[in-house]
Design a protein around this motif. Structure first.
Motif, PDB file in Angstrom:
ATOM      1  N   LEU A  25      -2.809  11.143  -4.329  1.00  0.00           N
ATOM      2  CA  LEU A  25      -2.781  10.611  -2.960  1.00  0.00           C
ATOM      3  C   LEU A  25      -1.365  10.182  -2.576  1.00  0.00           C
ATOM      4  CD1 LEU A  25      -5.841   8.251  -2.347  1.00  0.00           C
ATOM      5  CD2 LEU A  25      -5.255  10.353  -1.154  1.00  0.00           C
ATOM      6  N   TYR A  51       9.919   3.193   0.021  1.00  0.00           N
ATOM      7  CA  TYR A  51       9.131   2.774  -1.147  1.00  0.00           C
ATOM      8  C   TYR A  51       9.986   2.603  -2.395  1.00  0.00           C
ATOM      9  CZ  TYR A  51       4.929   3.287   1.564  1.00  0.00           C
ATOM     10  OH  TYR A  51       3.972   3.122   2.529  1.00  0.00           O
ATOM     11  N   GLU A  65       8.854  -2.254  -1.682  1.00  0.00           N
ATOM     12  CA  GLU A  65       7.493  -2.394  -1.152  1.00  0.00           C
ATOM     13  C   GLU A  65       6.574  -1.351  -1.785  1.00  0.00           C
ATOM     14  OE1 GLU A  65       6.929  -3.389   2.987  1.00  0.00           O
ATOM     15  OE2 GLU A  65       5.428  -1.823   3.161  1.00  0.00           O
ATOM     16  N   LYS A  66       5.364  -1.760  -2.079  1.00  0.00           N
ATOM     17  CA  LYS A  66       4.430  -0.833  -2.694  1.00  0.00           C
ATOM     18  C   LYS A  66       3.430  -0.300  -1.679  1.00  0.00           C
ATOM     19  CE  LYS A  66       4.741  -2.466  -7.387  1.00  0.00           C
ATOM     20  NZ  LYS A  66       4.236  -3.395  -8.382  1.00  0.00           N
ATOM     21  N   SER A  67       3.049   0.927  -1.880  1.00  0.00           N
ATOM     22  CA  SER A  67       2.029   1.531  -1.020  1.00  0.00           C
ATOM     23  C   SER A  67       0.673   0.922  -1.344  1.00  0.00           C
ATOM     24  CB  SER A  67       1.998   3.033  -1.269  1.00  0.00           C
ATOM     25  OG  SER A  67       0.779   3.573  -0.815  1.00  0.00           O
ATOM     26  N   LEU A  68      -0.209   0.882  -0.334  1.00  0.00           N
ATOM     27  CA  LEU A  68      -1.582   0.409  -0.574  1.00  0.00           C
ATOM     28  C   LEU A  68      -2.275   1.287  -1.614  1.00  0.00           C
ATOM     29  CD1 LEU A  68      -2.737  -0.268   3.101  1.00  0.00           C
ATOM     30  CD2 LEU A  68      -1.981  -1.950   1.397  1.00  0.00           C
ATOM     31  N   ILE A  69      -1.843   2.544  -1.681  1.00  0.00           N
ATOM     32  CA  ILE A  69      -2.435   3.456  -2.667  1.00  0.00           C
ATOM     33  C   ILE A  69      -2.178   2.933  -4.079  1.00  0.00           C
ATOM     34  CG2 ILE A  69      -2.285   5.798  -3.626  1.00  0.00           C
ATOM     35  CD1 ILE A  69      -1.557   6.725  -0.765  1.00  0.00           C
ATOM     36  N   ILE A  87     -10.562  -0.503  -0.108  1.00  0.00           N
ATOM     37  CA  ILE A  87     -10.281   0.161   1.161  1.00  0.00           C
ATOM     38  C   ILE A  87     -11.598   0.513   1.861  1.00  0.00           C
ATOM     39  CG2 ILE A  87      -9.303   2.258   2.181  1.00  0.00           C
ATOM     40  CD1 ILE A  87      -7.133   1.986  -0.132  1.00  0.00           C
ATOM     41  N   ARG A 105      -5.391  -2.704   7.919  1.00  0.00           N
ATOM     42  CA  ARG A 105      -4.267  -3.220   7.162  1.00  0.00           C
ATOM     43  C   ARG A 105      -4.329  -4.751   7.103  1.00  0.00           C
ATOM     44  NH1 ARG A 105       0.355  -1.176   4.890  1.00  0.00           N
ATOM     45  NH2 ARG A 105       1.440  -3.010   4.161  1.00  0.00           N
ATOM     46  N   ILE A 115      -6.866  -5.763   4.609  1.00  0.00           N
ATOM     47  CA  ILE A 115      -6.540  -5.473   3.210  1.00  0.00           C
ATOM     48  C   ILE A 115      -5.399  -6.343   2.683  1.00  0.00           C
ATOM     49  CG2 ILE A 115      -5.639  -3.710   1.642  1.00  0.00           C
ATOM     50  CD1 ILE A 115      -7.222  -1.674   3.383  1.00  0.00           C
TER      51      ILE A 115
END
Lengths: 185, 335
Positions: free
Chosen positions: A17, A94, A98-102, A110, A161, A164
């Motif tokens: 993903l 990235y 900062e980290k992706s929500l993935i 989610i 967002r 989450i």
């Protein structure tokens, strides 16, 4: 099950993903993920603690995606490719922390957030992200203008967002934008 | 963000949906570049969109594919597999070259791409519009523009070529291959990147070159050095080059040093335009060095192999040969 297999099953979907954020062709994204796993196969990286290993996997995936985009850039050097630049901007972002929500969230979380949306918002998200309909197809189905569909999806994504991510100025900023948009309607 | 919020929201979602025109993409890019706030809003909106993507879990089949790749990596003689891969790669390469041609015709009707292919069994040389001289070995394909425009001089190659690049510091010369790119300003070097070889290499004779590849990033090569990329594991090694051996082909000679039987056979196939089937096993440890002047016939070369190693050959067809491994023969001990 070997330690390697466990890791493979645990992270494969997430890494795929994540690659698909930057790499359009699914076959290329799958290749990138395989290369990442080759880089941990039969190495002592398998003994890293969980957090360290996860951050290594995402970092390796990012690097390979970046190389891939650079290569695409060389191939299309005559083309002023806005989409490619947007992907690069995103990827570089990235790399800066900062980290992706993935990376940070589970599929379950989610999905829960999607469940808790209002019916109107949930409808467009499910049609768009789960049934894979285009915005135009959704507009036709619901009998509303495509611009309305786009606006609804945008609001729904902001809401997601918000649900989450827990706190922080990021959220406030997005909400600020969100409220301003609400008022304008 | 003065441009109406609605407009930007629609634009972002339209982009995520993959239905944007080029003009709209450019508009979005400009907006994203306009402020840090815009950039974050775009990236975070896209992130939630991406994380809600319906992506079936394919880790099972992918893990099997992963192990299959490992097996290929471990086998010493993945020849038949490589040939299959090579034929696919060749098809891709054709599609790719065709794509570039169509593309360049559409966008730059005046910058025509020339595709120069050298048949098996022959060699050729080309001089480019900037004075660069290129010798091409058997079975190689070079793609280059009839006239260089823009900031770089870019050509692409499959196969082997020796370059004498005319010096022009402000317009770097770039050789693209499927596995790495070579960037120079003016120098002499050899690139060997056949689609059906496991190893691809670049050797520098004079000047300086920069190599970049997906698997290893960037590296600088010094004169007399040869960089070798293993396509299967992506590993890069740098060694001291045997200049005489590497450049022999362009003077019509056929020198080789310490190469494996499969490698030797592939070169013979290109050089003589024949097809030679390898034995299934027993050839892993065979290494060859030798010098032919290209006066010899393929028969004489195969006879020489027969005398020095535990193999024999039969002719199967006009241009087809088959090798057999003869374990424990007297030849084996002679080596």
């Amino acid at each position: 099950m070997s330690r390697f297999d466990q890791i493979y099953y645990r992270y494969h979907r997430q890494l795929l993903l994540f690659s698909l954020k930057f790499v359009e062709r699914e076959a290329d994204a799958l290749d990138i993920v395989q290369e990442v796993f080759i880089s941990v196969w039969a190495t002592d990286r398998l003994n890293y603690d969980e957090a360290h290993l996860k951050s290594y996997l995402f970092q390796a995936t990012r690097n390979r995606c970046l190389n891939y985009l650079k290569h695409q850039g060389i191939m299309r050097q005559y083309e002023k490719n806005a989409a490619l630049q947007l992907r690069q901007i995103e990827l570089v972002h990235y790399q800066s922390g900062e980290k992706s929500l993935i990376e940070t969230e589970s599929v379950d979380r989610i999905n829960q957030a999607i469940e808790s949306l209002s019916d109107v918002q949930k409808e467009v998200i499910l049609l768009s992200r789960f049934d894979g309909l285009s915005n135009q197809e959704i507009a036709d189905k619901l009998g509303i203008p495509v611009r309305t569909v786009e606006t609804r999806i945008f609001r729904a994504l902001q809401k997601l967002r918000e649900k989450i991510t827990s706190t922080g100025h990021i959220l406030l900023m997005v909400m600020g934008f969100f409220r301003r948009s609400e008022k304008m309607n | 963000m003065d441009k109406s919020n609605d407009h930007i929201e629609n634009l972002i979602i339209c982009y995520l949906n993959g239905k944007c025109s080029e003009v709209q993409k450019q508009e979005l890019l400009d907006w994203v570049n306009a402020s840090e706030e815009n950039k974050l809003l775009f990236i975070r909106t896209k992130d939630i969109w991406d994380s809600a993507r319906q992506q079936p879990d394919c880790s099972n089949e992918q893990l099997i594919d992963f192990y299959r790749r490992l097996v290929v990596r471990k086998e010493k003689t993945p020849v038949r597999h490589l040939l299959r891969v090579a034929s696919m790669a060749a098809m891709l390469a054709v599609a790719f070259v065709a794509g570039i041609l169509v593309y360049s015709y559409l966008l730059f009707p005046e910058a025509r791409q020339i595709v120069y292919s050298v048949p098996l069994g022959s060699k050729a040389s080309v001089e480019l519009s900037d004075g660069t001289k290129i010798s091409l070995n058997s079975g190689s394909t070079l793609t280059y523009p009839d006239n260089f425009r823009g900031k770089t001089r870019t050509v692409s190659l499959t196969g082997e070529a020796y370059f004498e690049v005319s010096s022009d510091k402000s317009h770097p010369f770039i050789v693209q291959t499927r596995h790495f790119d070579v960037r120079v300003t003016g120098t002499q070097f050899d690139v060997c990147a056949y689609d059906d070889d496991q190893l691809a290499s670049a050797t520098l004779f004079e000047g300086g070159v920069e190599l970049s590849g997906k698997s290893f990033g960037k590296m600088v090569l010094n004169p007399g050095e040869r960089a070798v990329v293993d396509k299967i594991n992506g590993r890069l090694t740098v060694e001291n080059a045997d200049i005489q051996t590497i450049t022999s082909w362009k003077d019509g000679k056929f020198y080789f040093k310490n190469i494996s039987l499969p490698d030797l056979i592939k070169r013979l196939e290109r050089w003589y335009d024949v097809s030679i089937k390898l034995p299934e096993r027993g050839i892993d440890t065979l290494k060859y060095s030798g010098r032919f002047q290209n006066q010899e016939t393929i028969w004489q070369v195969l006879d020489a192999l027969k005398l020095t190693s535990p193999i024999d050959y039969t002719r199967e067809n006009l241009r087809e040969f088959k090798l057999q491994y003869l374990p424990g023969s007297a030849n084996d001990k002679k080596r």
